[in-house]
Design an enzyme around this catalytic site. Sequence first.
Site, PDB file in Angstrom:
ATOM      1  N   HIS A 437       0.813  -1.211   0.000  1.00  0.00           N
ATOM      2  CA  HIS A 437       0.000   0.000   0.000  1.00  0.00           C
ATOM      3  C   HIS A 437       0.852   1.270   0.000  1.00  0.00           C
ATOM      4  CE1 HIS A 437      -3.563   2.302   0.170  1.00  0.00           C
ATOM      5  NE2 HIS A 437      -4.277   1.558   0.989  1.00  0.00           N
ATOM      6  N   ASP A 441      -2.681   1.648  -4.369  1.00  0.00           N
ATOM      7  CA  ASP A 441      -3.866   1.947  -3.567  1.00  0.00           C
ATOM      8  C   ASP A 441      -4.973   0.950  -3.861  1.00  0.00           C
ATOM      9  OD1 ASP A 441      -2.564   4.091  -2.435  1.00  0.00           O
ATOM     10  OD2 ASP A 441      -3.258   5.476  -3.988  1.00  0.00           O
TER      11      ASP A 441
END
Lengths: 463, 324
Positions: A437, A441
């Site tokens: 992450h 995303d």
Amino acid sequence: MATGTQIEVVMPQMGVSVSEGTVTKWLKQPGDTIARDEALLEISTDKVDTEIPSPGDGVVGELLVAEGETVEVGTLLATILPVGAVAMEAPPAPAPVAAPVALAAEPVAVAPEPPIGVAPEQPAAVPVAADAASGNGRTFVSPVVARIAAEHGVDPNAVTGTGTGGRVTKKDILAHIESGATAPPAPAPAALAAPPAPAPAAPTPVAAQPAAPPAPAPVAPPAAPLQTGEVEEPMSAMRRGVMEHMRRSLDTSAHVSSAIEVDMSRIVAARAQLKKEYQASYGVNPTYLSFIAKATVETLQDYKWVNAEIRGEKVITRPWVNLGIAVSLEDGKGLIVPVIKNAQDLNLLGIARAITDLAARARTKKLLPDDVQGGTFTITNPGGFGTFHGTPIISQPQVGILGTYALVKRPWVVQDELGQDVIAIRPLMNITLTYDHRLVDGAYSGGFLRDLRTRLEGWEQAD
Amino acid sequence: MAERTYLQAISDGLRQEMRLDPRVFVLGEDVGVYGGAFKVTDGFQAEFGPWRVLDMPLSETAIVAGATGAALMGMRPVAEMQFADFVSCAWDHLVTVAAKQHYRAGTPIPIVLRLPSGGGFSGGPFHSQNPESLFAHIPGLKVVCPATPEDAKGLLVTAIEDANPVLFFEHKHLYRRIKGEVPDERYSTPFGKARIHREGDDIVVVTWGAMVYTAADAAEIVAAEGISVEVLDLRTLIPWDREAVLESARRTSKVLVLHEDTRTGGFGAEIAATVAEEAFEYLDGPVKRIAAPDSPVPFSPPLEAAYLPQIDDVVAGLRELAAY
């Protein structure tokens, strides 16, 4: 060589960043005759397990390293004596042997061109020391360049030199490492290798202080005494590599996993159609994994950041996909991730063949160091055991790993030709994407999974 | 804070210490009535009287021996040689007695020898030398070579406070050419702490005294070519700041040692050897020395210019190292 007729077998360097190896098994014992290229022993390094062939014909002399022992690259493992040799230094005068000249000459002839396993002419830590002897300015390596090369597992000869006579300067090698032009310096994609220090954000700190040692070994708590029934065994080099890499990956990436359900009806149909042909014509089994790998490679072309790498504060993307395929070794002995290089160039058949080949070589310990390097994305396939979900750990320095799970028939709501919802029985597979992450995303990863599903559900066999 | 020349800063520091500490006194040839060959002690005799600013006979032996005796008796003498070259006349007292007295008898010899040194003004072989390495080789002596007015004052204070014989090499070429802001108040500059005169990443020039400016000018020229040069001013040779040199050597990986003294056995050799020993694995090129040739200093201006390391010599050395 002083002994002249004796061949020395040393721990070979299996890949540039490998510094030690474990003798896992001696396949010959002292006194056994052995032919050149016949397997002498098995070794295990943190990159690969492999057999070491004898560098020449002869009789196995001493075995100097015990099974299970881990030694540095270059350590003498065994000696091979000439056939019939008792005293090692036979006088050059006529001996009562039928063909003394031939006997003496043969091992000597072998020595100058040592295959794998014979003492490399260069020490491990400074891979270019021997080259310097050539007197060629191009290959003179200064102390600092040798040190940086050793720390980052870079071959200085692979770097473009701008110094006098093309010498590789400190700036050259730092720029080379910074640019990531070299695959080896990145922590090995095999999820196994002890990584070199992270690529420096700026060249200066590297020079100012030795690069950070690869993760200082945590201070172990005092070992608890063995209870009755407990068995203790040493950890293999591969296990230690896996251990270190898994921990480091979790400490590095912000792991998030998303899952998607894929109706594999068309894949099942395509596979049924191709299976016989592929096996008859090519000896290749078109596994479900091959289809998923093919669709994944295509989807990665549209989602560059899933196929990317974080290097310092820069994002590195590339047009190619070097696809790692996680392969578990027998008896849970370890895990290795051979890499299909330039997977985007391969059609389904090519990918199926590559997977078959790599998996077979992984299990027979025939992988070469290059086979486990340079991966940009990985697929792991634990579904064979029936598991339907998981959260794999990313193979550093990649940012994504795809998990494929059990293919199961499930009642599934589909639309009939009139647009009515009906329940059908469909082969369903859960596929997960675990992503970093820090770079990827949720929406981006969701798009990736959606497009991957679209490709699989709409599969049209072209070739 | 006021702008002072290098010479004024030395004068100020000495005057300040004499006002502060009655044990401090000056002795030397023509230091009193005349105010010193270079006027460092101009006006001192008027302020402190003839017994604290002693005009000595033309005998360096007597000056150093007298200073040594006075130090033994608890004084803090500051002796001036008219030229550093003449300290050789006092070699025996300095090296045999002063340097070893504390080791031999436990009695410190807190003397300072002010030694105007260096060439560049056609002074010839007796008035231009930089004999610092001779004394750096003698255990028991300290060797100081300031390059800036601020350091000249602060290091002189430290030298006077030091319990050992200190050789304070003042570079004559800097006396009136170099000006800088110098604090008015008393301060001391520690021995053994190098000063980064100019920051840079590619090459470090390790130097001291007047060569600091030669190095800085050369660095400025090659900066235009994209070569980033650090100039490290050692300030003191005994003790010398090994850590700073090694840090810069490890960071830049290329080292040029520059001094005005002759090459063979010069202090640069000690620095080069230490870098080779301690920072070998960080080097990306040979440790280079630029120094005067092994010859007496010539009188003739063109010959002296050829003899002393010039900006162009350093530029050439820097280019060579950068290209290596």
